[in-house]
Design a protein around this motif. Structure first.
Motif, PDB file in Angstrom:
ATOM      1  N   LEU A  81       0.860  -1.232   0.055  1.00  0.00           N
ATOM      2  CA  LEU A  81      -0.049  -0.046  -0.115  1.00  0.00           C
ATOM      3  C   LEU A  81       0.786   1.286   0.107  1.00  0.00           C
ATOM      4  O   LEU A  81       0.407   2.197  -0.709  1.00  0.00           O
ATOM      5  N   ALA A  82       1.902   1.212   0.690  1.00  0.00           N
ATOM      6  CA  ALA A  82       2.819   2.525   0.712  1.00  0.00           C
ATOM      7  C   ALA A  82       3.737   2.677  -0.403  1.00  0.00           C
ATOM      8  O   ALA A  82       3.797   3.681  -0.748  1.00  0.00           O
ATOM      9  N   GLY A  83       3.784   1.528  -1.207  1.00  0.00           N
ATOM     10  CA  GLY A  83       4.359   1.543  -2.623  1.00  0.00           C
ATOM     11  C   GLY A  83       3.429   2.080  -3.447  1.00  0.00           C
ATOM     12  O   GLY A  83       3.723   3.242  -4.333  1.00  0.00           O
ATOM     13  N   ARG A  84       2.206   1.782  -3.465  1.00  0.00           N
ATOM     14  CA  ARG A  84       1.206   2.208  -4.423  1.00  0.00           C
ATOM     15  C   ARG A  84       0.877   3.695  -4.039  1.00  0.00           C
ATOM     16  O   ARG A  84       0.482   4.753  -5.130  1.00  0.00           O
ATOM     17  N   TRP A  85       0.543   4.069  -2.639  1.00  0.00           N
ATOM     18  CA  TRP A  85       0.272   5.490  -2.562  1.00  0.00           C
ATOM     19  C   TRP A  85       1.206   6.030  -1.503  1.00  0.00           C
ATOM     20  O   TRP A  85       0.952   5.993  -0.289  1.00  0.00           O
ATOM     21  N   PRO A  86       2.565   6.357  -1.921  1.00  0.00           N
ATOM     22  CA  PRO A  86       3.566   6.945  -0.830  1.00  0.00           C
ATOM     23  C   PRO A  86       3.312   7.913  -0.278  1.00  0.00           C
ATOM     24  O   PRO A  86       4.194   8.201   0.846  1.00  0.00           O
ATOM     25  N   HIS A  87       2.349   8.806  -0.534  1.00  0.00           N
ATOM     26  CA  HIS A  87       2.160  10.192   0.248  1.00  0.00           C
ATOM     27  C   HIS A  87       1.016   9.758   1.334  1.00  0.00           C
ATOM     28  O   HIS A  87       0.619  10.662   1.980  1.00  0.00           O
ATOM     29  N   ALA A  88       0.323   8.567   1.326  1.00  0.00           N
ATOM     30  CA  ALA A  88      -0.679   8.518   2.346  1.00  0.00           C
ATOM     31  C   ALA A  88      -0.164   8.331   3.740  1.00  0.00           C
ATOM     32  O   ALA A  88       0.937   7.752   3.925  1.00  0.00           O
ATOM     33  N   ARG A  89      -0.884   8.355   4.623  1.00  0.00           N
ATOM     34  CA  ARG A  89      -0.567   7.926   6.182  1.00  0.00           C
ATOM     35  C   ARG A  89      -1.254   6.777   6.216  1.00  0.00           C
ATOM     36  O   ARG A  89      -2.730   6.334   6.254  1.00  0.00           O
ATOM     37  N   ILE A  90      -0.512   5.632   6.633  1.00  0.00           N
ATOM     38  CA  ILE A  90      -1.175   4.226   6.738  1.00  0.00           C
ATOM     39  C   ILE A  90      -0.930   3.623   7.743  1.00  0.00           C
ATOM     40  O   ILE A  90       0.272   3.643   8.653  1.00  0.00           O
ATOM     41  N   THR A  91      -1.925   3.069   8.396  1.00  0.00           N
ATOM     42  CA  THR A  91      -1.603   2.322   9.913  1.00  0.00           C
ATOM     43  C   THR A  91      -2.448   0.637   9.442  1.00  0.00           C
ATOM     44  O   THR A  91      -3.350   0.649   8.844  1.00  0.00           O
ATOM     45  N   GLY A  92      -1.475  -0.186   9.839  1.00  0.00           N
ATOM     46  CA  GLY A  92      -2.005  -1.551   9.646  1.00  0.00           C
ATOM     47  C   GLY A  92      -2.421  -2.238  11.368  1.00  0.00           C
ATOM     48  O   GLY A  92      -1.620  -1.894  12.289  1.00  0.00           O
ATOM     49  N   PHE A  93      -3.280  -2.796  11.184  1.00  0.00           N
ATOM     50  CA  PHE A  93      -3.977  -3.199  12.572  1.00  0.00           C
ATOM     51  C   PHE A  93      -4.033  -4.606  12.377  1.00  0.00           C
ATOM     52  O   PHE A  93      -4.405  -5.269  11.453  1.00  0.00           O
ATOM     53  N   ASP A  94      -3.558  -5.369  13.661  1.00  0.00           N
ATOM     54  CA  ASP A  94      -3.887  -6.715  13.729  1.00  0.00           C
ATOM     55  C   ASP A  94      -3.781  -7.241  15.214  1.00  0.00           C
ATOM     56  O   ASP A  94      -3.334  -6.248  16.010  1.00  0.00           O
ATOM     57  N   ASN A  95      -4.557  -8.460  15.541  1.00  0.00           N
ATOM     58  CA  ASN A  95      -4.345  -8.750  16.844  1.00  0.00           C
ATOM     59  C   ASN A  95      -3.422  -9.789  17.247  1.00  0.00           C
ATOM     60  O   ASN A  95      -3.432 -10.231  18.274  1.00  0.00           O
ATOM     61  N   SER A  96      -2.587 -10.124  16.396  1.00  0.00           N
ATOM     62  CA  SER A  96      -1.453 -11.128  16.782  1.00  0.00           C
ATOM     63  C   SER A  96      -0.186 -10.513  16.939  1.00  0.00           C
ATOM     64  O   SER A  96       0.327  -9.790  16.146  1.00  0.00           O
ATOM     65  N   PRO A  97       0.037 -10.552  18.284  1.00  0.00           N
ATOM     66  CA  PRO A  97       1.568 -10.044  18.693  1.00  0.00           C
ATOM     67  C   PRO A  97       2.842 -10.496  17.764  1.00  0.00           C
ATOM     68  O   PRO A  97       3.796  -9.668  17.475  1.00  0.00           O
ATOM     69  N   GLN A  98       2.630 -11.695  17.447  1.00  0.00           N
ATOM     70  CA  GLN A  98       3.692 -12.432  16.378  1.00  0.00           C
ATOM     71  C   GLN A  98       3.843 -11.504  15.286  1.00  0.00           C
ATOM     72  O   GLN A  98       4.774 -11.371  14.662  1.00  0.00           O
ATOM     73  N   MET A  99       2.571 -11.288  14.621  1.00  0.00           N
ATOM     74  CA  MET A  99       2.531 -10.797  13.372  1.00  0.00           C
ATOM     75  C   MET A  99       2.901  -9.230  13.429  1.00  0.00           C
ATOM     76  O   MET A  99       3.625  -8.736  12.689  1.00  0.00           O
ATOM     77  N   LEU A 100       2.667  -8.364  14.455  1.00  0.00           N
ATOM     78  CA  LEU A 100       2.841  -7.135  14.625  1.00  0.00           C
ATOM     79  C   LEU A 100       4.310  -6.891  14.828  1.00  0.00           C
ATOM     80  O   LEU A 100       5.138  -6.078  14.390  1.00  0.00           O
ATOM     81  N   GLU A 101       4.943  -7.928  15.506  1.00  0.00           N
ATOM     82  CA  GLU A 101       6.490  -7.888  15.801  1.00  0.00           C
ATOM     83  C   GLU A 101       7.031  -7.741  14.558  1.00  0.00           C
ATOM     84  O   GLU A 101       8.015  -7.207  14.223  1.00  0.00           O
ATOM     85  N   GLN A 102       6.645  -8.669  13.575  1.00  0.00           N
ATOM     86  CA  GLN A 102       7.164  -8.908  11.975  1.00  0.00           C
ATOM     87  C   GLN A 102       6.902  -7.748  11.334  1.00  0.00           C
ATOM     88  O   GLN A 102       7.775  -7.161  10.617  1.00  0.00           O
ATOM     89  N   ALA A 103       5.548  -7.220  11.391  1.00  0.00           N
ATOM     90  CA  ALA A 103       5.383  -6.060  10.549  1.00  0.00           C
ATOM     91  C   ALA A 103       5.922  -4.862  10.861  1.00  0.00           C
ATOM     92  O   ALA A 103       6.098  -4.019   9.947  1.00  0.00           O
ATOM     93  N   ARG A 104       6.474  -4.642  12.159  1.00  0.00           N
ATOM     94  CA  ARG A 104       7.061  -3.296  12.454  1.00  0.00           C
ATOM     95  C   ARG A 104       8.404  -3.047  11.833  1.00  0.00           C
ATOM     96  O   ARG A 104       8.886  -1.931  11.981  1.00  0.00           O
ATOM     97  N   ARG A 105       9.039  -4.199  11.169  1.00  0.00           N
ATOM     98  CA  ARG A 105      10.158  -3.875  10.374  1.00  0.00           C
ATOM     99  C   ARG A 105       9.933  -2.762   9.203  1.00  0.00           C
ATOM    100  O   ARG A 105      10.705  -2.369   8.589  1.00  0.00           O
ATOM    101  N   TYR A 106       8.502  -2.840   8.724  1.00  0.00           N
ATOM    102  CA  TYR A 106       8.104  -2.017   7.742  1.00  0.00           C
ATOM    103  C   TYR A 106       7.759  -0.494   8.331  1.00  0.00           C
ATOM    104  O   TYR A 106       7.446   0.190   7.299  1.00  0.00           O
ATOM    105  N   ALA A 107       7.929  -0.248   9.408  1.00  0.00           N
ATOM    106  CA  ALA A 107       7.514   1.204  10.044  1.00  0.00           C
ATOM    107  C   ALA A 107       8.328   2.133   9.143  1.00  0.00           C
ATOM    108  O   ALA A 107       9.370   2.016   9.243  1.00  0.00           O
TER     109      ALA A 107
END
Length: 261
Positions: free
Chosen positions: A50-76
């Protein structure tokens, strides 16, 4: 039922096939949203798209899995962040131009009942877009369900991860979203995925459909190995390898609903 424990590395083993439907979904979204919510962001790899498609957008990813969120935050980054949320109860705290969800809603019972609250939280002219698997009558799922209910496993696994009725048919999504005042496009695609490696369909479902079973048996390595061996043999028969790999058909359902201004 205990919520499944997710394994980001296992899920990402088939990242190319798993992200293809999301790429197809966002290709059908028009406009330039300034604010985007990715509900069920998982390991964050699709949120990064999504950030690649709309680089000027403010984007928040939501999830309820701590394991997934830990991995996802590499892209923050400056315009991309991640937060904990449970889709079963989540209501946007601010209006979004785009609310998108990739292969999440099948895990949220009664998710279509959440549509009014999510649509009400869209900015005028905003878009709600999602894709869900539509393959719950495929052998990968029916064999898993039958094995869970077999005499050997029923006492421990009956109903574990049951996805019967997990998603609506395309026409029902169209009706629901149109009734809510949206201009809606719904379609379906069956991807003929060519998987490679040893027991590739088993490897695929270890990242998704098998998670509830693996979570339920996590404290019993012997039982886990026995269940996987039985299921593996069933999958080998249902999805035999060919000269170029194993064909794993996968039906997906898509919807893009635009709220009137």
């Amino acid at each position: 039922m205990t919520a499944p424990t997710w394994d980001p590395q296992q899920y990402l083993r088939h990242a190319d096939h798993r992200t293809r439907p999301f790429r197809d979904l966002i290709s059908r979204i028009s406009g330039t949203p300034a604010t985007i919510a990715d509900l069920g962001c998982g390991a964050g790899n699709v949120t990064a798209l999504l950030a690649g498609r709309w680089p000027h957008a403010r984007i928040t990813g939501f999830d309820n899995s701590p394991q997934m969120l830990e991995q996802a935050r590499r892209y923050a980054g400056p315009r991309l962040d991640f937060a904990h949320a449970d889709a079963a109860t989540w209501t946007p705290a601010e209006p979004y131009d785009l609310l998108v969800s990739n292969a999440l809603l099948q895990w949220v019972p009664g998710h279509a009942d959440r549509f009014p609250a999510w649509l009400d939280a869209l900015a005028p002219g905003g878009t709600f877009a999602f894709q869900v698997p539509g393959n719950f009558t495929a052998p990968s799922h029916t064999l898993l369900a039958a094995l869970r209910e077999s005499p050997r496993w029923k006492s421990r696994l009956s109903g574990t991860g049951d996805r019967t009725g997990a998603v609506l048919e395309p026409a029902a999504y169209l009706s629901r979203l149109t009734d809510l005042g949206c201009t809606t496009h719904v379609w379906e695609t069956t991807y003929l995925q060519l998987l490679t490696g040893e027991d590739p369909v088993l490897d695929w479902v270890k990242g998704t459909a098998l998670r509830p079973v693996l979570t339920a048996l996590a404290d019993d390595e012997e039982a886990t190995a026995a269940f996987l061996a039985e299921y593996r043999d069933l999958l080998r028969e249902a999805y035999p390898p060919g000269p170029h790999g194993t064909v794993f058909p996968f039906r997906r359902i898509f919807a893009v609903a635009r709220r009137e201004k």
